[in-house]
Design a protein around this motif. Structure first.
Motif, PDB file in Angstrom:
ATOM      1  N   VAL B  88      36.010   3.414  -7.990  1.00 54.61           N
ATOM      2  CA  VAL B  88      37.288   3.301  -6.424  1.00 54.61           C
ATOM      3  C   VAL B  88      38.097   3.211  -6.635  1.00 54.61           C
ATOM      4  O   VAL B  88      39.256   3.144  -6.185  1.00 54.61           O
ATOM      5  CB  VAL B  88      35.816   4.056  -6.088  1.00 54.61           C
ATOM      6  N   THR B  89      37.743   1.905  -6.284  1.00 58.15           N
ATOM      7  CA  THR B  89      38.775   0.823  -6.011  1.00 58.15           C
ATOM      8  C   THR B  89      39.656   0.481  -6.799  1.00 58.15           C
ATOM      9  O   THR B  89      40.520   0.378  -6.196  1.00 58.15           O
ATOM     10  CB  THR B  89      37.794  -0.802  -6.154  1.00 58.15           C
ATOM     11  N   ALA B  90      39.508   0.471  -8.101  1.00 54.91           N
ATOM     12  CA  ALA B  90      40.834   0.475  -9.003  1.00 54.91           C
ATOM     13  C   ALA B  90      41.700   1.804  -8.997  1.00 54.91           C
ATOM     14  O   ALA B  90      42.354   1.751  -8.392  1.00 54.91           O
ATOM     15  CB  ALA B  90      40.074   0.843 -10.225  1.00 54.91           C
ATOM     16  N   LEU B  91      41.005   2.936  -8.608  1.00 54.35           N
ATOM     17  CA  LEU B  91      42.096   4.248  -7.374  1.00 54.35           C
ATOM     18  C   LEU B  91      42.834   4.211  -6.380  1.00 54.35           C
ATOM     19  O   LEU B  91      43.562   4.598  -6.399  1.00 54.35           O
ATOM     20  CB  LEU B  91      40.555   5.498  -8.003  1.00 54.35           C
ATOM     21  N   TYR B  92      41.795   3.046  -5.661  1.00 55.16           N
ATOM     22  CA  TYR B  92      42.818   2.770  -3.623  1.00 55.16           C
ATOM     23  C   TYR B  92      43.723   2.020  -4.520  1.00 55.16           C
ATOM     24  O   TYR B  92      44.662   2.322  -3.605  1.00 55.16           O
ATOM     25  CB  TYR B  92      41.858   2.246  -3.588  1.00 55.16           C
ATOM     26  N   ALA B  93      43.425   1.447  -5.182  1.00 53.04           N
ATOM     27  CA  ALA B  93      44.760   0.444  -5.484  1.00 53.04           C
ATOM     28  C   ALA B  93      45.831   0.618  -5.769  1.00 53.04           C
ATOM     29  O   ALA B  93      47.201   0.953  -5.804  1.00 53.04           O
ATOM     30  CB  ALA B  93      44.021  -1.019  -5.829  1.00 53.04           C
ATOM     31  N   VAL B  94      45.582   2.033  -7.271  1.00 49.26           N
ATOM     32  CA  VAL B  94      46.425   2.763  -7.943  1.00 49.26           C
ATOM     33  C   VAL B  94      47.330   3.593  -7.118  1.00 49.26           C
ATOM     34  O   VAL B  94      48.668   2.907  -7.191  1.00 49.26           O
ATOM     35  CB  VAL B  94      45.838   3.637  -9.337  1.00 49.26           C
ATOM     36  N   LEU B 173      38.781   9.866  -1.368  1.00 46.02           N
ATOM     37  CA  LEU B 173      39.177   9.324  -1.494  1.00 46.02           C
ATOM     38  C   LEU B 173      42.014   9.324  -1.006  1.00 46.02           C
ATOM     39  O   LEU B 173      42.036   8.476   0.001  1.00 46.02           O
ATOM     40  CB  LEU B 173      39.177   8.742  -2.860  1.00 46.02           C
ATOM     41  N   ILE B 174      41.694   9.862  -1.120  1.00 45.88           N
ATOM     42  CA  ILE B 174      43.177  10.045  -1.291  1.00 45.88           C
ATOM     43  C   ILE B 174      43.699  10.299   0.692  1.00 45.88           C
ATOM     44  O   ILE B 174      44.494  10.161   1.072  1.00 45.88           O
ATOM     45  CB  ILE B 174      43.791  12.120  -1.739  1.00 45.88           C
ATOM     46  N   THR B 175      42.630  10.830   0.822  1.00 45.47           N
ATOM     47  CA  THR B 175      43.033  10.819   2.821  1.00 45.47           C
ATOM     48  C   THR B 175      42.817   9.264   3.427  1.00 45.47           C
ATOM     49  O   THR B 175      43.276   9.422   4.181  1.00 45.47           O
ATOM     50  CB  THR B 175      41.551  11.585   3.514  1.00 45.47           C
ATOM     51  N   ILE B 176      41.691   8.477   2.928  1.00 45.83           N
ATOM     52  CA  ILE B 176      41.778   7.405   3.208  1.00 45.83           C
ATOM     53  C   ILE B 176      43.005   6.873   2.538  1.00 45.83           C
ATOM     54  O   ILE B 176      43.172   5.624   3.600  1.00 45.83           O
ATOM     55  CB  ILE B 176      40.638   6.734   2.541  1.00 45.83           C
ATOM     56  N   SER B 237      49.405  -6.282  -1.487  1.00 45.67           N
ATOM     57  CA  SER B 237      49.021  -5.223  -1.064  1.00 45.67           C
ATOM     58  C   SER B 237      47.863  -5.053  -2.136  1.00 45.67           C
ATOM     59  O   SER B 237      46.906  -4.056  -1.693  1.00 45.67           O
ATOM     60  CB  SER B 237      49.999  -3.976  -1.312  1.00 45.67           C
ATOM     61  N   MET B 238      48.314  -5.575  -3.744  1.00 44.22           N
ATOM     62  CA  MET B 238      46.921  -5.406  -4.410  1.00 44.22           C
ATOM     63  C   MET B 238      46.062  -6.351  -4.179  1.00 44.22           C
ATOM     64  O   MET B 238      43.831  -5.682  -4.404  1.00 44.22           O
ATOM     65  CB  MET B 238      47.498  -5.305  -5.706  1.00 44.22           C
ATOM     66  N   VAL B 239      46.244  -7.132  -4.136  1.00 44.31           N
ATOM     67  CA  VAL B 239      44.989  -8.035  -3.513  1.00 44.31           C
ATOM     68  C   VAL B 239      44.179  -7.692  -2.063  1.00 44.31           C
ATOM     69  O   VAL B 239      42.941  -7.734  -2.581  1.00 44.31           O
ATOM     70  CB  VAL B 239      45.212 -10.034  -2.956  1.00 44.31           C
ATOM     71  N   ALA B 240      44.894  -7.275  -1.324  1.00 42.60           N
ATOM     72  CA  ALA B 240      44.504  -6.661  -0.324  1.00 42.60           C
ATOM     73  C   ALA B 240      43.984  -5.028  -0.788  1.00 42.60           C
ATOM     74  O   ALA B 240      42.628  -4.744   0.131  1.00 42.60           O
ATOM     75  CB  ALA B 240      45.463  -6.116   0.826  1.00 42.60           C
ATOM     76  N   ALA B 241      44.725  -4.190  -1.225  1.00 43.70           N
ATOM     77  CA  ALA B 241      43.773  -3.279  -1.921  1.00 43.70           C
ATOM     78  C   ALA B 241      42.023  -3.567  -2.203  1.00 43.70           C
ATOM     79  O   ALA B 241      41.485  -2.839  -2.712  1.00 43.70           O
ATOM     80  CB  ALA B 241      44.557  -2.780  -2.530  1.00 43.70           C
ATOM     81  N   VAL B 242      42.392  -4.506  -4.036  1.00 38.55           N
ATOM     82  CA  VAL B 242      40.956  -4.913  -4.573  1.00 38.55           C
ATOM     83  C   VAL B 242      40.385  -5.281  -3.391  1.00 38.55           C
ATOM     84  O   VAL B 242      38.542  -5.338  -3.664  1.00 38.55           O
ATOM     85  CB  VAL B 242      41.273  -5.557  -5.409  1.00 38.55           C
TER      86      VAL B 242
END
Lengths: 282, 314
Positions: B88-94, B173-176, B237-242
């Motif tokens: 989920v984290t990877a998907l969120y970041a991607v 997740l898309i909504t988030i 943004s990647m670091v923040a997402a992860v």
């Protein structure tokens, strides 16, 4: 456009038309961006029965939601806590960060670069990643459920130090040299030369620190269980679990929580945006 | 103002310290940095190290620690929810990083001209960033309430509705991500504006004389010269997402990780384990893996930006 070389220039009326369309697109996007906030304020003024009607302007605006929220929940107490914590963090952080920034930019001592790089390397460590060990440390120091626990760990972040150092690097050296010739020590130079010169960047940072702490949620959530210590973000998250069906109350509460920072933004938008724009990159 | 005594003292002082003037500067430097260095060490450095140490312990209900070696890491390896969280984290970041890049750059290009109108527009795009994430989550949750929320009804009217934004695991997740983009895009717009300002006007003028259209100018001038800014934006943004910097608050208020763990990014799962079940050791083990991942990202970032100094040479 039939000449051999394509002309990049448009006629005057075409320029006006393009610019008009461009502005229209921008303005509608801006309205869409702000819509959720308008909607929040709108519902806050609507009676319960009207919560899910589709009009942005309330038909029968009322202050009842605000009165109910403010009397049912000690929001004033939460806001006072938030204000005290944010103000304390801002003042102490500015004091420490200007000192560190000055030394890292202007004083020569062995290990300065290593020190700066170590400080910079904590730049990207965010709270969620270290929340478990940080909780253990703060608990061991006996700061759970205390103002100290809310304030002290929030003071230290590399962002402010980094920004101030960059600012001090750009100050002309002659100013402190004049002070040094007059016999001023380092503390004296810091206090009566550097600090007054830092006023613009300090006011920008003060706003940023205050906002960040006013809006912080995760840390207060983790270390305070005593409702007397709750900050406003905890107050509203808890309000949600109690009143999850009463959207008109929730939006009134959300408006109460959001309005102080939005007002700050309206007043200081130039400083806030300028300081952020130049923060990471230059 | 200066008395004779003071002058004499200063002269004595100067005479005595000529040799150690350098050392005085050293001491002053250390003392000035001390409060911050100490604070950062105790509240950032030590926690990072402690994360590793905690990960080999198990914590019982009374706060007693017992050494368990690699048990927590083994448990992690065999925990489907950990892997789900990683996914989920990877998907969120991607999803978040490219969307944020596109929206940030798009808005910056839109309001790039410096005039009064654009200044007002910039502030409007940035305004969501001023609101706390808790409020952001509340307001959006209200707008996407099934069937009666304003966004739900709008999407239904457009014929793409009929699903639950937060109740359907495929959309939650898309909504988030979309809510996160809404909150963050004004901030990244500002960073891009800073980058755009550094591109010399003459390049565009020269290109216009050569007959380059708007798309060509964007592709051959703006994008290449925006490389440092792009790099910064993507890394940050990647670091923040992860690390879940923004995601945590939004998810905590909107979904608590549900439905069916569809929005349980690692940091939310770690938090649940630590503060929901008291599994501090296990949570620390998972956090350590995150810290290591972030350290690698930071180190690469650091090397590529010449020690974080960007274009400031001193």
């Amino acid at each position: 456009m039939s000449s051999k070389r394509p002309q990049p220039y448009f006629s005057r009326s075409q320029v006006t038309l393009v610019r008009g369309v461009w502005m229209l697109v921008t303005a509608s996007l801006a309205f869409m961006t702000l819509f959720p906030l308008f909607w929040m304020v709108s519902i806050a003024f609507k009676p319960a029965a009207e919560s899910f009607s589709s009009n942005l302007i309330p038909q029968s605006p009322t202050l009842d939601n605000f009165i109910y929220v403010l009397t049912a929940v000690p929001f004033i107490r939460y806001m006072t806590n938030s204000f005290l914590v944010s103000a304390a963090v801002t003042i102490v952080a500015l004091f420490f960060h200007t000192m560190a920034g000055y030394a890292l930019a202007r004083l020569r001592f062995p290990g300065r670069e290593v020190l700066f790089l170590s400080i910079f390397s904590t730049f990207l460590v965010s709270l969620p990643v270290i929340i478990v060990p940080l909780f253990v440390i703060v608990k061991a120091m006996g700061m759970l459920n205390s103002y100290a626990g809310l304030i002290i760990p929030a003071i230290f972040n590399a962002f402010g130090i980094f920004l101030l150092r960059q600012y001090y690097l750009s100050l002309p050296k002659e100013i402190e040299e004049a002070a040094r010739i007059d016999g001023a020590g380092y503390w004296r130079i810091y206090w009566s030369v550097i600090l007054p010169l830092s006023r613009p960047i300090m006011s920008a940072l003060a706003i940023l620190f205050f906002l960040a702490n006013w809006n912080s949620f995760l840390w207060p959530l983790t270390i305070t269980s005593d409702p007397n210590l709750w900050v406003v973000q905890l107050g509203i998250a808890n309000f949600k679990s109690q009143y999850s069906a009463s959207w008109n109350y929730m939006m009134a509460a959300a408006t109460i929580v959001a309005i102080p920072t939005l007002i700050l933004f309206v007043i200081f938008q130039r400083q806030i945006m300028d300081s952020l724009k130049t923060s990471g990159l230059k | 103002m200066t008395t004779i005594a003071e002058t004499a003292a200063r002269r004595r002082h100067a005479g005595r310290t000529r040799l150690s003037a350098k050392h005085r500067e050293w001491i002053a430097g250390y003392l000035f940095v001390l409060p911050d260095a100490l604070g950062l060490l105790v509240f950032l450095g030590v926690p990072m190290a402690l994360s590793l140490a905690l990960s080999v312990f198990e914590v019982n209900g009374f706060g007693g620690y017992s050494f368990v070696g690699a048990k927590n890491y083994l448990r992690m390896w065999n925990d489907p929810l950990f892997w789900k969280g990683a996914k989920v984290t990877a998907l969120y970041a991607v999803m978040l990083v490219p969307l944020l890049y596109a929206c940030g750059l798009g808005l910056a290009l839109l309001v790039q001209r410096t005039d009064r109108f654009n200044t007002v527009m910039r502030s409007m795009f940035f305004a969501p960033h001023m609101v706390s994430l808790v409020v952001v989550a509340l307001v959006w949750q209200f707008m996407v309430v099934d069937k009666i929320g304003v966004v739900s009804r709008l999407t239904a009217a457009l014929g793409i509705g009929g699903f639950s934004f937060l109740g359907d695991p495929n959309f939650a997740l898309i909504t988030i991500v979309l809510v996160s983009v809404w909150f963050l895009m004004g901030f990244y717009m500002l960073i891009f504006l800073g980058g755009l300002q550094d591109i010399p006007r003459q390049y565009y003028e020269a290109a216009m004389i050569d007959g380059a259209g708007a798309i060509a100018r964007f592709w051959f001038i703006t994008l290449p010269l925006l490389k440092p800014t792009s790099f910064f934006v993507i890394m940050v943004s990647m670091v923040a997402a992860v690390a879940g910097a923004q995601a945590f608050d939004i998810i905590y208020v909107m979904t608590k990780g549900g439905p069916a763990n569809a929005t349980a990014v690692l940091i939310v799962y770690i938090y649940q384990q630590a503060f929901g079940f008291g599994a501090f050791g296990y949570a620390a083990a998972m956090a350590s893996i995150l810290v290591v991942a972030l350290m690698i990202v930071t180190a690469v970032f650091f090397a590529l930006t010449r020690g974080g100094r960007f274009n400031h040479e001193q």
